[in-house]
Enzyme design. Sequence first.
Site, PDB file in Angstrom:
ATOM      1  N   SER A  24       0.896  -1.310  -0.008  1.00 22.61           N
ATOM      2  CA  SER A  24      -0.090  -0.073  -0.088  1.00 22.61           C
ATOM      3  C   SER A  24       0.799   1.366   0.054  1.00 22.61           C
ATOM      4  O   SER A  24       0.161   2.385  -0.071  1.00 22.61           O
ATOM      5  CB  SER A  24      -1.171   0.027   1.345  1.00 22.61           C
ATOM      6  OG  SER A  24      -0.087  -0.072   2.324  1.00 22.61           O
ATOM      7  N   ASN A 111      -2.256  -2.444  12.963  1.00 23.65           N
ATOM      8  CA  ASN A 111      -3.882  -2.343  12.963  1.00 23.65           C
ATOM      9  C   ASN A 111      -4.213  -0.899  13.645  1.00 23.65           C
ATOM     10  O   ASN A 111      -5.061  -0.223  13.341  1.00 23.65           O
ATOM     11  CB  ASN A 111      -4.363  -3.488  13.481  1.00 23.65           C
ATOM     12  CG  ASN A 111      -3.984  -4.585  13.075  1.00 23.65           C
ATOM     13  OD1 ASN A 111      -3.564  -4.739  11.834  1.00 23.65           O
ATOM     14  ND2 ASN A 111      -4.411  -6.027  13.413  1.00 23.65           N
ATOM     15  N   THR A 156     -38.290  27.071 -11.640  1.00 24.08           N
ATOM     16  CA  THR A 156     -38.736  25.670 -11.037  1.00 24.08           C
ATOM     17  C   THR A 156     -39.251  24.598 -12.118  1.00 24.08           C
ATOM     18  O   THR A 156     -39.486  25.311 -13.123  1.00 24.08           O
ATOM     19  CB  THR A 156     -40.002  25.703 -10.185  1.00 24.08           C
ATOM     20  OG1 THR A 156     -41.194  26.015 -10.930  1.00 24.08           O
ATOM     21  CG2 THR A 156     -39.920  26.476  -8.963  1.00 24.08           C
ATOM     22  N   HIS A 157     -38.689  23.535 -12.156  1.00 26.00           N
ATOM     23  CA  HIS A 157     -38.773  22.780 -13.390  1.00 26.00           C
ATOM     24  C   HIS A 157     -38.105  23.209 -14.576  1.00 26.00           C
ATOM     25  O   HIS A 157     -38.475  22.895 -15.408  1.00 26.00           O
ATOM     26  CB  HIS A 157     -40.201  22.464 -13.757  1.00 26.00           C
ATOM     27  CG  HIS A 157     -40.988  22.048 -12.354  1.00 26.00           C
ATOM     28  ND1 HIS A 157     -41.356  20.754 -12.198  1.00 26.00           N
ATOM     29  CD2 HIS A 157     -41.886  22.777 -11.726  1.00 26.00           C
ATOM     30  CE1 HIS A 157     -42.221  20.612 -10.983  1.00 26.00           C
ATOM     31  NE2 HIS A 157     -42.421  21.959 -10.661  1.00 26.00           N
ATOM     32  N   SER A 270     -12.065  23.132 -28.544  1.00 33.27           N
ATOM     33  CA  SER A 270     -12.388  21.911 -29.297  1.00 33.27           C
ATOM     34  C   SER A 270     -11.113  21.772 -30.547  1.00 33.27           C
ATOM     35  O   SER A 270     -10.669  22.774 -30.999  1.00 33.27           O
ATOM     36  CB  SER A 270     -13.567  22.058 -30.206  1.00 33.27           C
ATOM     37  OG  SER A 270     -13.562  21.123 -31.151  1.00 33.27           O
ATOM     38  N   LYS A 276     -15.253  27.151 -30.578  1.00 32.78           N
ATOM     39  CA  LYS A 276     -15.577  26.354 -29.165  1.00 32.78           C
ATOM     40  C   LYS A 276     -14.841  27.213 -28.023  1.00 32.78           C
ATOM     41  O   LYS A 276     -13.677  27.342 -28.013  1.00 32.78           O
ATOM     42  CB  LYS A 276     -15.640  25.114 -29.115  1.00 32.78           C
ATOM     43  CG  LYS A 276     -16.605  24.325 -30.006  1.00 32.78           C
ATOM     44  CD  LYS A 276     -18.046  24.699 -29.971  1.00 32.78           C
ATOM     45  CE  LYS A 276     -18.704  24.140 -28.597  1.00 32.78           C
ATOM     46  NZ  LYS A 276     -18.973  22.674 -28.402  1.00 32.78           N
ATOM     47  N   ASN A 278     -15.554  26.037 -24.370  1.00 35.45           N
ATOM     48  CA  ASN A 278     -16.355  25.045 -23.484  1.00 35.45           C
ATOM     49  C   ASN A 278     -15.928  25.199 -21.994  1.00 35.45           C
ATOM     50  O   ASN A 278     -14.688  25.223 -21.756  1.00 35.45           O
ATOM     51  CB  ASN A 278     -16.145  23.626 -23.877  1.00 35.45           C
ATOM     52  CG  ASN A 278     -16.513  23.420 -25.115  1.00 35.45           C
ATOM     53  OD1 ASN A 278     -17.510  23.943 -25.667  1.00 35.45           O
ATOM     54  ND2 ASN A 278     -15.708  22.559 -26.085  1.00 35.45           N
ATOM     55  N   GLU A 283     -18.181  20.793 -16.267  1.00 41.90           N
ATOM     56  CA  GLU A 283     -18.468  19.707 -16.498  1.00 41.90           C
ATOM     57  C   GLU A 283     -17.793  18.557 -15.739  1.00 41.90           C
ATOM     58  O   GLU A 283     -18.534  17.545 -15.012  1.00 41.90           O
ATOM     59  CB  GLU A 283     -18.375  19.293 -18.033  1.00 41.90           C
ATOM     60  CG  GLU A 283     -19.312  20.389 -18.964  1.00 41.90           C
ATOM     61  CD  GLU A 283     -18.885  20.258 -20.379  1.00 41.90           C
ATOM     62  OE1 GLU A 283     -18.372  19.210 -20.890  1.00 41.90           O
ATOM     63  OE2 GLU A 283     -19.170  21.204 -20.948  1.00 41.90           O
ATOM     64  N   TYR A 310      -9.735  -6.247  12.915  1.00 42.66           N
ATOM     65  CA  TYR A 310      -9.003  -5.962  11.668  1.00 42.66           C
ATOM     66  C   TYR A 310      -9.187  -6.918  10.667  1.00 42.66           C
ATOM     67  O   TYR A 310      -8.704  -7.877  11.006  1.00 42.66           O
ATOM     68  CB  TYR A 310      -7.707  -5.266  11.799  1.00 42.66           C
ATOM     69  CG  TYR A 310      -6.949  -4.797  10.792  1.00 42.66           C
ATOM     70  CD1 TYR A 310      -6.990  -3.656  10.254  1.00 42.66           C
ATOM     71  CD2 TYR A 310      -6.082  -5.699  10.067  1.00 42.66           C
ATOM     72  CE1 TYR A 310      -6.400  -3.232   9.122  1.00 42.66           C
ATOM     73  CE2 TYR A 310      -5.726  -5.374   8.849  1.00 42.66           C
ATOM     74  CZ  TYR A 310      -5.631  -4.228   8.306  1.00 42.66           C
ATOM     75  OH  TYR A 310      -5.024  -3.508   7.302  1.00 42.66           O
ATOM     76  N   GLN A 315      -7.609  -1.845   4.467  1.00 44.47           N
ATOM     77  CA  GLN A 315      -6.584  -0.991   3.850  1.00 44.47           C
ATOM     78  C   GLN A 315      -7.084  -0.355   2.737  1.00 44.47           C
ATOM     79  O   GLN A 315      -6.416   0.705   2.252  1.00 44.47           O
ATOM     80  CB  GLN A 315      -5.310  -2.134   3.305  1.00 44.47           C
ATOM     81  CG  GLN A 315      -4.231  -1.537   2.604  1.00 44.47           C
ATOM     82  CD  GLN A 315      -3.071  -2.272   2.257  1.00 44.47           C
ATOM     83  OE1 GLN A 315      -2.424  -2.902   3.194  1.00 44.47           O
ATOM     84  NE2 GLN A 315      -2.934  -2.766   1.230  1.00 44.47           N
ATOM     85  N   LYS A 318      -8.218   3.809   1.971  1.00 42.46           N
ATOM     86  CA  LYS A 318      -7.431   5.054   1.743  1.00 42.46           C
ATOM     87  C   LYS A 318      -7.456   5.783   0.424  1.00 42.46           C
ATOM     88  O   LYS A 318      -7.671   6.844   0.443  1.00 42.46           O
ATOM     89  CB  LYS A 318      -6.094   4.310   2.316  1.00 42.46           C
ATOM     90  CG  LYS A 318      -5.512   4.620   3.627  1.00 42.46           C
ATOM     91  CD  LYS A 318      -4.465   3.971   3.785  1.00 42.46           C
ATOM     92  CE  LYS A 318      -4.567   2.890   5.362  1.00 42.46           C
ATOM     93  NZ  LYS A 318      -5.491   1.832   4.976  1.00 42.46           N
TER      94      LYS A 318
HETATM   95  N1  ARG Z   1      -1.486  -1.117   5.708  1.00 40.85           N
HETATM   96  C1  ARG Z   1      -2.466  -1.757   6.387  1.00 40.85           C
HETATM   97  C2  ARG Z   1      -3.699  -1.073   6.407  1.00 40.85           C
HETATM   98  O1  ARG Z   1      -3.614   0.135   5.672  1.00 40.85           O
HETATM   99  C3  ARG Z   1      -2.033  -1.879   7.859  1.00 40.85           C
HETATM  100  C4  ARG Z   1      -1.181  -2.966   7.812  1.00 40.85           C
HETATM  101  C5  ARG Z   1      -2.051  -3.987   8.857  1.00 40.85           C
HETATM  102  N2  ARG Z   1      -1.429  -5.392   8.143  1.00 40.85           N
HETATM  103  C6  ARG Z   1      -1.809  -6.583   8.859  1.00 40.85           C
HETATM  104  N3  ARG Z   1      -1.301  -7.454   8.346  1.00 40.85           N
HETATM  105  N4  ARG Z   1      -1.953  -6.366  10.024  1.00 40.85           N
HETATM  106  O2  ARG Z   1      -4.690  -1.250   6.806  1.00 40.85           O
END
Ligand code: ARG
Length: 433
Positions: A24, A111, A156-157, A270, A276, A278, A283, A310, A315, A318
């Site tokens: 990650s 975790n 409206t509408h 364009s 054009k 735009n 958009e 967990y 993961q 994110k």
């Molecule tokens: N990178 C992980 C996360 O974003 C945290 C790692 C936890 N990994 C584990 N094997 N306990 O959630």
Amino acid sequence: MAKKLWGGRFGKKTDPLVEKFTRSIQYDYKLAEYDLLGSIAHVQVLRKSRYLTPSEAKTLTKGLEAILSSVKKGTFKPDHACEDIHTDIQNKLASRAGALAMKLHTARSRNDQVVFAVKLYSKAALKTLIGDISKLSAVISALAAKNKNIIMPGFTHMQHAQPVYLKKYLGAYLEMLKRDAERLKHVSENIKPTLGAGALAGTPISAKFYAGYATSNSLDAVSDRDFVLDILGALSITGMHLSRLAEDLIIWATKEFGFVEIDEAFCTGSSLMPQKKNADFLELVRGYTGRLYGNLMSVLATMKGLPLTYNRDMQLDKEPLFSSFEIVSAELKIFQGLVKSLEFNKERIAAQLKDEALYATDLLYYLVRKGEPFASAHAIVGKIVKYSLDNGVLIKNMTQDQLKKFSSKIKKGEIKKLFDPKVSVESKKSVKR
Ligand code: ARG
């Protein structure tokens, strides 16, 4: 391959494809600053609980602070061979503090660590975003003040409804942004970073050493992602508001409307049609709203049915989180410049105000004031409108004889002044000013 935070019980190397799949660092490097702040706080916990001597704590803190300052200076280079940012920082600390760095992970799990970092990251990002909302609001307020006398058709509408002040129309967006800022502030206040959950069960260190960060349920602490959903939900609503502003401007900038001119700096052209200009940014604001909803759906779906506590699935919270913050933050910033540069075409807007349909409701109120019940007055004005359209005669040009056929209460001399935008908007008194 970079050193892992685990491996003692493994006799084999990780399959390279699995290694790549589970990694990650390519996105969680964004947590570096907050992971470091978490580690600095954790060192204090270890010092107070005597797992570290004061001098060990000092050395580790110095090492962590040096890495933190490289993050702030922008010289921090994530090691993409690491599994995640937590591993990377641990390894970087080892190269500064040597074997002592091995003590940092005492009574700690990623975790617990990751959720602390994401919470800190989120609070900082929310604060910046709330600042951007207030900047955009200030620009919209200034635009409303600059054009305070413009009256426009309200819809409206998408049909002509009643005249309204442009400043009131813009004011509606100020209300939305105000609610957005409040909502995000509330979300931020609800985010409580905790330490001491360990992997899930808690740690042998007394809660008193975790100071304000102690958790009341360690299982929940490592498995809760409600705060991510709160943020993604709130950002979806802000994005939805911005998409409505975008759409209004797109419509107002069409040749058919011609109400507003959008500065060239916020438009693109364009490759085929040379004429054009735009409003592609607007958009994309509309378009990205889909991404914001998708990000929310993605994390909701990831969390559904996950057993405590967990699981690695988490993961995947994110990228959607970072993505939604980036989208809304860019939109709020670009909108500031775009709104500042908006030029309204007073003549085009005024031309639309000649449409008598916009004053039909004012005529209805006139009849009500004359003692006609609302429902029958509604029917009378409906008939007058129909007569006007069928015979191509403006209501204000109808003779007293023609008007009399619809109601004996109508006085031509009195209704003439009703077909005026200013009279119409000023007659609406229900709204606090
Ligand atoms: N990178 C992980 C996360 O974003 C945290 C790692 C936890 N990994 C584990 N094997 N306990 O959630």
